[in-house]
Design an enzyme around this catalytic site. Structure first.
Site, PDB file in Angstrom:
ATOM      1  N   HIS A 111      33.485 -95.592  93.513  1.00  0.00           N
ATOM      2  CA  HIS A 111      33.045 -94.247  93.897  1.00  0.00           C
ATOM      3  C   HIS A 111      32.288 -94.338  95.223  1.00  0.00           C
ATOM      4  O   HIS A 111      31.429 -95.209  95.388  1.00  0.00           O
ATOM      5  CB  HIS A 111      32.142 -93.664  92.800  1.00  0.00           C
ATOM      6  CG  HIS A 111      31.697 -92.277  93.114  1.00  0.00           C
ATOM      7  ND1 HIS A 111      32.527 -91.194  92.955  1.00  0.00           N
ATOM      8  CD2 HIS A 111      30.540 -91.809  93.622  1.00  0.00           C
ATOM      9  CE1 HIS A 111      31.886 -90.106  93.357  1.00  0.00           C
ATOM     10  NE2 HIS A 111      30.684 -90.451  93.763  1.00  0.00           N
ATOM     11  N   ASP A 152      31.995 -90.837  86.188  1.00  0.00           N
ATOM     12  CA  ASP A 152      31.120 -91.685  87.011  1.00  0.00           C
ATOM     13  C   ASP A 152      29.869 -92.129  86.244  1.00  0.00           C
ATOM     14  O   ASP A 152      28.844 -92.466  86.856  1.00  0.00           O
ATOM     15  CB  ASP A 152      30.700 -90.973  88.308  1.00  0.00           C
ATOM     16  CG  ASP A 152      31.898 -90.680  89.213  1.00  0.00           C
ATOM     17  OD1 ASP A 152      32.814 -91.508  89.261  1.00  0.00           O
ATOM     18  OD2 ASP A 152      31.905 -89.621  89.862  1.00  0.00           O
TER      19      ASP A 152
END
Ligand code: GRF
Length: 202
Positions: A111, A152
């Site tokens: 990410h 995430d």
């Protein structure tokens, strides 16, 4: 035996390229790049894989497909190719729960921010960098983490910070985060997890 690794992609595949390059120079000895799976037939990442002789496949989610059915289609490819480790490198489709469960602590994602900043639902692509610039942070970066059911939200494996510079646009910041963090961090994190998997086999 090396860990048979699948890389899931949807776009350009520069992170996939970083893995291919790392493998070519011996920096990824524990992970064999055994499959590149794309959610889109037109992803340039597929061309990168083909050029390097890595088997590819495309698994698209049809509109009327349930998450479970899509997950089953993905799992079938993973089983067929005897995949032990999955790396999400710009995979833009939400990973179904049945896949997450079947590969607990064996799915990694990269990410482009320092989690827990600028992450979660809706934070992908340029949006991440736009929000970082809006907030005026002086440091951003990239995170590699395990994938669980929270977007995430899985355990953090590695992070690298990158400075925001005067006059940055989302595009210049995205590029710097890739060059200075993502492309270095991802191969290291994959190698680390693959090495641990090999030890846990013994
Ligand atoms: C990267 O920024 C990565 O962090 C994010 O998606 C982007 C993929 O880029 N998850 P690429 O396809 O690897 O070039």
């Amino acid at each position: 035996m090396n860990v048979r690794t699948a890389v899931f992609v949807s776009g350009g595949g520069t992170n996939l390229q970083a893995l291919i390059n790392a493998r070519a120079v011996g920096q990824l000895p524990c992970a064999e790049l055994s499959l590149v799976l794309s959610s889109r037939a037109d992803a340039y990442a597929l061309t990168r894989a083909e050029k390097s002789g890595i088997p590819t496949c495309v698994v698209t989610k049809a509109r009327d497909m349930t998450a479970d059915a899509y997950g089953e289609a993905l799992l079938e490819k993973l089983r067929e190719n005897r995949i032990e480790l999955v790396v999400l490198a710009g995979f833009l489709t939400i990973l179904p729960e049945n896949v997450i469960k079947a590969y607990e602590r064996r799915i990694l994602n990269i990410h482009p921010s320092l989690i827990p900043s600028f992450c979660g639902k809706g934070y992908y692509g340029l949006r991440v960098h736009e929000e970082a610039l809006k907030r005026g942070v002086k440091l951003t970066g990239a995170t590699v983490h395990f994938v669980n059911e929270i977007p995430d939200g899985g355990e953090i494996i590695a992070q690298k910070a990158v400075a925001v510079e005067e006059g940055d646009t989302p595009e210049t910041l995205q590029r710097r985060v890739m060059e200075q963090a993502e492309w270095l961090l991802l191969p290291k994190a994959v190698e680390h997890v693959a090495e641990e998997l090999i030890h846990s086999r013994r």
